[in-house]
Design an enzyme around this catalytic site. Sequence first.
Site: not given
Ligand code: SAJ
Length: 416
Positions: A220, A274
Amino acid sequence: MKKNAAKKIVIMGLGYIGLPTASMLATKGHQVLGVDVNAEAVESINQGKVHIVEPDLDILVKAAVNSGNLKAAFEPAEADIFILAVPTPFKDGNHLAGKSPDLSYIEEAVKAVAPCLNVGNLIILESTSPIGTTEWIESIVREQRPDLYEDNDPNHRTPVFFAHCPERVLPGKIMHELVNNDRIIGGNDKQSAEKAKELYNTFCSGQIFLTDSKTAEMAKLVENSFRDVNIGFANELSLICDKVGINVWELIELANKHPRVNILQPGPGVGGHCIAVDPWFVVAAAPEEARIIRTAREVNDTKPDWVIDKVIAKADRFKEPVIGCLGLAFKANIDDLRESPALEITRKLYSSGVGKIMVCEPNTHGDFVEFPLYELNEVLKAADILLVLVDHEEFKGIDSESLKEKVVIDTRGIWR
Ligand code: SAJ
């Protein structure tokens, strides 16, 4: 589900993970008691209502409560299975170890369920946790309930089973991913993992892979660290491109045409509870070795200050600049402000006194923020500098031609 497969389940924590899981299990025929310390959560759930925003969750909670299978309370009771879905934030640690995990919510939850345990029960940890937490939970139970471990069973049965089944759902798509994602289940022993699998099979249509609890914990953490490192790479590219005068969005789009390259998108920083948190658990476990993971965290954590410096430099050319900030949430099309870089940037711009700040966040009514919110039209009309912090759908529809007179700082590349 066969009638005899229905279980009595207690879920500790009714937040973004606990509530959807509790409701899903209840609609599959299990008898679920959800436990939370938050009075608003307990009361609203018992009325079939939700206290958090997540598409379609309201429908599921209503169905679960109406079926009579989901109830919320402040205290746990005896059951077959106990699921822990409480927060695991971090506390500031020493410099080398970065930030270390705060396990006090887990400890409190385990101590609360300990008096309710009987031989044959299963405890499942869903919360994202540092390596070794599931074994640590077992040690707490052994300490709290030595009576369960008195060896008077002729078959030497394991008195209590312990497994880790880390949640993987994406905020905004929880209902879909809860059912369809593959899951990893790690047991403190094989039987524990198998017992947990039986339960998840009752609602999960993805594949379920079994391992030991430490590997599941690490898997995880590594999933979220992988994403953080890749966003860190994109954020670093955005700084380099800014310095050498290249459009980073075009660059990434072109580089991604390679069949084995898939660069993520830069932004104002990484938010949410996360991805901005979990990599620190890996760093805390092996501070000397986790160099890339740590550096990516630092790159992502310093991006908000880089954005602020950009705004302040641009504002310098105006006498009384009006700065329009578009978005506060931690990512697009949600209302969640936790660890949001957009919120951090806006707060710091406010306190810097750089000019008049006008904020538009279409997904919240402003009850939780300390500054006034404006309609999008008002911001677009008045701003000298327009700062895009979140790529909400509402903003993507703005005609970039109409912004020609303004200074635009687009941290999400919605207008490239
Ligand atoms: N972000 C970027 N660039 C990107 C992708 C995301 O700047 O290309 C930023 C987003 O704007 C945000 C942050 O990253 O601020 C996180 O967003 P996210 O959509 O990547 O992830 P979370 O935090 O909403 O959810 C993640 C997910 N993990 C993965 O994709 C590996 C989800 O599957 C998990 O269950 C969740 O964390 C968790 O609860 O751990």
